[in-house]
Design a protein around this motif. Structure first.
Motif, PDB file in Angstrom:
ATOM      1  N   LYS A  49       0.810  -1.228   0.000  1.00 48.34           N
ATOM      2  CA  LYS A  49       0.000   0.000   0.000  1.00 48.34           C
ATOM      3  C   LYS A  49       0.841   1.275   0.000  1.00 48.34           C
ATOM      4  CE  LYS A  49      -3.323   0.943   2.843  1.00 48.34           C
ATOM      5  NZ  LYS A  49      -4.634   1.353   2.407  1.00 48.34           N
ATOM      6  N   ARG A  51       2.092   2.265   2.647  1.00 47.28           N
ATOM      7  CA  ARG A  51       1.484   2.854   3.842  1.00 47.28           C
ATOM      8  C   ARG A  51       2.575   3.203   4.830  1.00 47.28           C
ATOM      9  NH1 ARG A  51      -4.061   1.896   5.973  1.00 47.28           N
ATOM     10  NH2 ARG A  51      -4.107   1.874   8.236  1.00 47.28           N
ATOM     11  N   SER A 136      -7.819  -0.685   4.112  1.00 51.29           N
ATOM     12  CA  SER A 136      -8.469  -0.555   2.808  1.00 51.29           C
ATOM     13  C   SER A 136      -7.466  -0.886   1.700  1.00 51.29           C
ATOM     14  CB  SER A 136      -9.028   0.858   2.643  1.00 51.29           C
ATOM     15  OG  SER A 136      -8.036   1.824   2.891  1.00 51.29           O
ATOM     16  N   ASN A 138      -6.191   0.004  -1.083  1.00 51.91           N
ATOM     17  CA  ASN A 138      -5.829   1.051  -2.035  1.00 51.91           C
ATOM     18  C   ASN A 138      -4.447   1.571  -1.651  1.00 51.91           C
ATOM     19  OD1 ASN A 138      -7.699   2.094   0.274  1.00 51.91           O
ATOM     20  ND2 ASN A 138      -6.329   3.789  -0.180  1.00 51.91           N
ATOM     21  N   SER A 144     -10.730   4.707  -1.520  1.00 58.73           N
ATOM     22  CA  SER A 144     -10.888   3.304  -1.115  1.00 58.73           C
ATOM     23  C   SER A 144     -11.697   2.522  -2.154  1.00 58.73           C
ATOM     24  CB  SER A 144     -11.596   3.232   0.241  1.00 58.73           C
ATOM     25  OG  SER A 144     -10.852   3.907   1.223  1.00 58.73           O
ATOM     26  N   HIS A 224      -6.713  13.247   2.148  1.00 56.90           N
ATOM     27  CA  HIS A 224      -6.867  11.800   2.103  1.00 56.90           C
ATOM     28  C   HIS A 224      -7.938  11.570   1.058  1.00 56.90           C
ATOM     29  CE1 HIS A 224      -5.480   8.308   4.345  1.00 56.90           C
ATOM     30  NE2 HIS A 224      -6.682   7.780   4.310  1.00 56.90           N
TER      31      HIS A 224
HETATM   32 MG    MG Z   1      -7.734   3.494   4.233  1.00 57.66          MG
END
Ligand code: MG
Ligand code: AMP
Length: 315
Positions: A49, A51, A136, A138, A144, A224
């Protein structure tokens, strides 16, 4: 690698047990699932991700007992919410049990837990003896996914299997409730209305979804859910959409408009608007527009969570 899209919960469970990443349908959005007790699988979720490691993951299991086993203690009000809202779009942040890898919680002393309602992910969870971490599905900061095709578009080359459970029924991420100093506090508005939480608890709850650079819940980051174009939010849009500039309404009725006019729910239904939100944001991202005007929706029930995402998408 290109993900296989299938509908077999047994196969999804087998792959998760082998340490692979599997995209899973929930009633909120599609999740990117991995064994939460396997630090390698968890690390792979973060890298797939992009992330940041300061953004902790939510753990999922099929029943309240099975998921609350990963909390060190459960306040009475958390128990009440679990009883009333699970399975469903509510995440509880509770003191963590020792078994959970630090990476899952970003080193926090709390852990986020949820029992999702989609029948397919519940079949998967019933078949595994670990909690499934599933943010999520994405890339970090983007819209998402609410269909298997959205997942395949954005992460299809980074995961092994996508379990296709059809379009998500709710379409917004879960509402997150934490209990700092014992006080129920909403950290992210989502698929369970704040009003419903208050009616279960019989009292008003704090809503603390303000943003910062190191947020308590990254749904709180100012920017976001980005569709990647300039987006302006308004109460009422007067103009028509053009090939350069899309217009998104709410409750616009049956009046015929052009191909660049969208409506989250022509009949003004907030549940329908929630279901359509991320699909419309994706259409704005891929429709060749330079900018868009989006009407805010009424600020109650799921409308609060929808407006929250529209405002963040416009930053
Ligand atoms: Mg998310
Ligand atoms: P996602 O699953 O991508 O919707 O993101 C999960 C959300 O849960 C993020 O906004 C996290 O910050 C939030 N979250 C997970 N664990 C915690 C925690 N221990 N405390 C506060 N928020 C959390």
């Amino acid at each position: 690698m290109r993900a296989i899209i299938g509908t077999d919960p047994e196969e999804a469970a087998r792959r998760l047990s082998a340490g692979q990443l599997v995209a899973l349908p929930t009633e909120t959005v599609y999740g990117l699932g991995g064994n939460a007790l396997n630090a390698t699988a968890v690390g792979n979720i973060f890298s797939a991700k992009n992330r940041p490691s300061f953004d902790p993951l939510i753990l999922h299991q099929s029943t309240p007992d099975r998921v609350l086993a990963y909390a060190d203690s459960v306040p009475d009000e958390a128990q009440q919410l679990a009883g009333a809202c699970w399975p469903g779009p509510l995440t509880l942040v509770l003191p963590r049990a020792a078994a959970i890898p630090d990476l899952v919680t970003s080193g926090l002393d709390t852990v986020a837990l949820r029992v999702p309602a989609h029948p397919l992910i519940r079949e998967v969870l019933d078949r595994v003896d670990f909690p499934v971490a599933a943010p999520s599905a994405n890339p970090f900061g983007y819209v998402s996914p609410v269909t298997a095709a959205h997942v395949a578009d954005q992460l299809g080359d980074r995961i092994d299997y996508i379990l296709d459970g059809g379009p998500c029924r709710v379409g917004l991420e879960s509402t997150i409730v934490a209990f700092p100093r014992g006080e129920p506090t909403v950290l992210r508005k989502g698929g369970t209305a704040v009003e419903d939480i208050e009616s279960v608890l019989g009292r008003a709850v704090a809503v603390r979804t303000v943003s910062s650079s190191r947020p308590a819940a990254p749904g709180m980051l100012v920017s976001h859910y980005s569709p990647g174009i300039a987006l302006r939010v308004v109460d009422r849009a007067g103009e028509r959409g053009t090939p350069d500039h899309a217009v998104v309404r709410f409750g616009g009725g049956t009046e015929t408009r052009g191909p660049h006019d969208y409506d989250l729910s022509a009949r003004g239904d907030l549940d329908e608007a929630a279901r359509n939100l991320f699909t419309v944001l994706r259409q704005l991202a891929t429709g060749g527009y330079g900018s868009a005007t989006v009407e805010l929706v009424p600020e109650h029930g799921l409308g609060r969570a929808i407006n929250d995402r529209l405002r963040r998408a416009s930053k």
